[in-house]
Enzyme design. Structure first.
Site, PDB file in Angstrom:
ATOM      1  N   THR A 131      14.623 -17.989  -7.251  1.00 21.18           N
ATOM      2  CA  THR A 131      13.497 -17.679  -8.132  1.00 21.18           C
ATOM      3  C   THR A 131      12.473 -16.790  -7.432  1.00 21.18           C
ATOM      4  O   THR A 131      12.228 -16.938  -6.228  1.00 21.18           O
ATOM      5  CB  THR A 131      12.836 -18.997  -8.572  1.00 21.18           C
ATOM      6  N   PRO A 133       8.489 -14.543  -7.898  1.00 22.66           N
ATOM      7  CA  PRO A 133       7.221 -14.609  -8.647  1.00 22.66           C
ATOM      8  C   PRO A 133       7.349 -13.997 -10.039  1.00 22.66           C
ATOM      9  O   PRO A 133       6.703 -14.457 -10.982  1.00 22.66           O
ATOM     10  CB  PRO A 133       6.240 -13.808  -7.782  1.00 22.66           C
ATOM     11  N   SER A 137      13.250 -17.619 -15.192  1.00 22.05           N
ATOM     12  CA  SER A 137      14.382 -17.895 -16.083  1.00 22.05           C
ATOM     13  C   SER A 137      15.403 -16.772 -16.072  1.00 22.05           C
ATOM     14  O   SER A 137      16.571 -16.988 -16.422  1.00 22.05           O
ATOM     15  CB  SER A 137      13.881 -18.101 -17.521  1.00 22.05           C
ATOM     16  N   ILE A 162      10.319 -22.410  -3.900  1.00 21.30           N
ATOM     17  CA  ILE A 162      11.520 -22.710  -3.117  1.00 21.30           C
ATOM     18  C   ILE A 162      11.338 -24.025  -2.362  1.00 21.30           C
ATOM     19  O   ILE A 162      10.539 -24.111  -1.415  1.00 21.30           O
ATOM     20  CB  ILE A 162      11.851 -21.536  -2.161  1.00 21.30           C
ATOM     21  N   PHE A 245      24.602 -19.281  -9.772  1.00 21.71           N
ATOM     22  CA  PHE A 245      24.770 -20.176 -10.924  1.00 21.71           C
ATOM     23  C   PHE A 245      25.758 -21.312 -10.614  1.00 21.71           C
ATOM     24  O   PHE A 245      25.589 -22.440 -11.091  1.00 21.71           O
ATOM     25  CB  PHE A 245      25.250 -19.402 -12.158  1.00 21.71           C
ATOM     26  N   ARG A 252      21.964 -29.091 -11.385  1.00 22.45           N
ATOM     27  CA  ARG A 252      21.707 -29.512 -12.770  1.00 22.45           C
ATOM     28  C   ARG A 252      22.478 -30.791 -13.094  1.00 22.45           C
ATOM     29  O   ARG A 252      21.969 -31.678 -13.800  1.00 22.45           O
ATOM     30  CB  ARG A 252      22.125 -28.389 -13.730  1.00 22.45           C
ATOM     31  N   GLU A 372      15.660 -25.436 -12.330  1.00 17.93           N
ATOM     32  CA  GLU A 372      17.121 -25.456 -12.610  1.00 17.93           C
ATOM     33  C   GLU A 372      17.417 -25.171 -14.085  1.00 17.93           C
ATOM     34  O   GLU A 372      18.387 -25.681 -14.634  1.00 17.93           O
ATOM     35  CB  GLU A 372      17.761 -26.795 -12.230  1.00 17.93           C
ATOM     36  N   THR A 374      14.921 -24.176 -17.657  1.00 17.34           N
ATOM     37  CA  THR A 374      13.972 -24.882 -18.524  1.00 17.34           C
ATOM     38  C   THR A 374      14.691 -25.463 -19.744  1.00 17.34           C
ATOM     39  O   THR A 374      15.832 -25.092 -20.050  1.00 17.34           O
ATOM     40  CB  THR A 374      12.903 -23.889 -19.034  1.00 17.34           C
TER      41      THR A 374
END
Ligand code: TGC
Length: 393
Positions: A131, A133, A137, A162, A245, A252, A372, A374
């Site tokens: 991720t 700034p 998503s 992180i 992923f 997840r 992980e 939304t």
């Protein structure tokens, strides 16, 4: 007694033993202290060796010093850890499901031998930098670049949210490689993963403060300024976004079980309180409105646990599809947060103090439902499966 459906009977003796062992660890090392850690916004590093000695780091990976446990055992362990606190479960998720999984799934044999045994033993803590700034998503929009210069990869960019980065010895950094650099290096272009020792000059991790959720946890900003790592720091397998992923699937999946630990703990706390607390000369538990709340919570918890177990059985059978993990992550985070909030209402005013866990769990779950993927992202992943229409953009 919250197991209304007899889910316990669906578990093997080995699975129950793993669950009970982690529950005992939480009772001894986490539950008595975590309220204070949360209030003080600290994650004591002394917890890392405790988790490592219990074989929890990379527990579902085979070989390289990892415990080689089943997916269901991994899920049950996550549930017990999160019954303590989501921040503690996150430590094990980041280390095992993200950082170690990235090396395990995408690394060369040499990379696995070099890093995984020390990470399983907790001698090295890892983090996972995806991720940014301006790319949450939509990780395809990441701006971090890896340029190939004189046989080295030079990374520039920034990462945000992180977990564990400021205490990590190694970071898995996902960065874009241009066609030109890829051709020079003889690799495929696109998003690629790099193993970056955090002591490398130009790497800086700063904990994010003023959090109102996940306070007994560490999330960081990472700055990468001319961070040079050797050519063989690149993870060779599964180029493209599929790489990160595939790791997110693991995290997840763990959340599908884990979030329910926070929910179960909240229900148990509320149930205990309702039995002892007297108002109008009767226990709260004897009031119909309280019983309705408790029953609704228990029914939803049991449904969520069956869902998680179904995912775990499919994962162990090798048939679990990524979109099915989205069902678990979406539904069980949603269920858990509602249970924690409802549990808080039974505790009345006392429930807003750190003496009781439900509001802490509910606040933590705001993060869990966000990271992980939304609620919205998992909804759209499932919308795409149902309709065949892509609605992300
Ligand atoms: P899309 O075109 O769908 O896919 C790109 C490629 O990836 C493959 N793929 C998957 N493979 C395995 N498992 C999955 N779950 C996969 N999802 C997609 C896909 O098959 C394709 O492969 P190929 O071979 O065809 O190239 O990609 P997209 O860009 O359209 O994806 C859209 C979307 C929204 C689903 C995706 O971007 C997404 O899942 N977004 C959410 C990202 C997210 O969860 N971020 C949280 C990161 S966690 C973090 O960095 C910090 S929190 C942890 C901590 O505490 O440190």
């Amino acid at each position: 007694m919250t197991d209304l459906l007899g889910i316990d009977a669906l578990l093997s003796e080995e699975e129950k033993a793993t669950r009970n062992r982690v529950a005992a660890l939480v009772d001894e090392h986490i539950r008595p202290y975590v309220g204070q850690w949360y209030e003080d916004a600290v994650l004591p590093e002394s917890i890392f060796p405790v988790l490592a000695e219990a074989g929890l780091f990379g527990m579902h990976l085979e070989g390289y010093g990892c415990a080689g446990r089943s997916a269901v055992e991994y899920g049950l362990a996550m549930q017990e850890l999160e019954a303590g606190d989501s921040g503690i479960r996150t430590v094990v998720s980041v280390q095992g499901s993200l950082a170690m999984s990235a090396i395990y799934k995408h690394g060369s044999e040499e990379q696995k031998q070099q890093w995984l045994p020390q990470m399983a033993a907790g001698e090295i803590i890892g983090c996972f930098g995806l991720t940014e700034p301006t790319a949450g998503s939509d990780p395809a929009g990441m701006a971090t670049m890896a340029r190939y210069r004189s046989g080295e990869w030079v990374l520039d960019g920034a990462k945000r949210w992180i977990g564990l980065a400021s205490v990590a010895g190694v970071a898995i950094i996902w960065a874009k490689v241009s066609e030109e650099d890829a051709a020079t290096a003889g690799v495929e272009a696109g998003v690629r993963g790099f193993i970056v020792p955090t002591s490398t000059p130009g790497f800086k991790a700063t904990p994010i403060t003023r959090k109102l959720s996940m306070r007994a946890s560490i999330q960081c900003d990472i700055e990468l300024e001319g961070v040079a790592v050797p050519g063989d720091a690149l993870l060779p397998k599964h180029p493209g976004l599929k790489g990160p992923f595939m790791c997110l699937n693991e995290a997840r999946f763990g959340i599908s079980f884990g979030a329910l630990g926070a929910a179960r703990d909240s229900l148990e706390v509320a149930l205990e309180y309702a039995k002892e607390r007297k108002q109008f000369d009767r226990s709260l538990a004897s009031f119909q409105l309280t019983q309705q709340k408790l029953v609704d919570m228990a029914v939803e918890l049991n449904k969520g646990q069956l869902l998680a177990l179904n995912l775990g059985r499919a994962k162990d059978a090798g048939t679990l599809e990524p979109y099915q993990i989205s069902v678990g992550k979406l539904a069980n985070c949603r269920t858990a947060i509602e249970i924690c909030r409802q549990a808080r209402t039974i505790l009345g005013g006392n429930g807003i103090t750190a003496d009781f866990s439900p509001l802490r769990h509910a606040a933590n779950l705001e993060s869990v439902r966000t990271y992980e993927g939304t609620d919205e992202i998992h909804t759209l992943i499932l919308g795409r499966v149902l309709t065949g229409e892509q609605a992300f953009s």
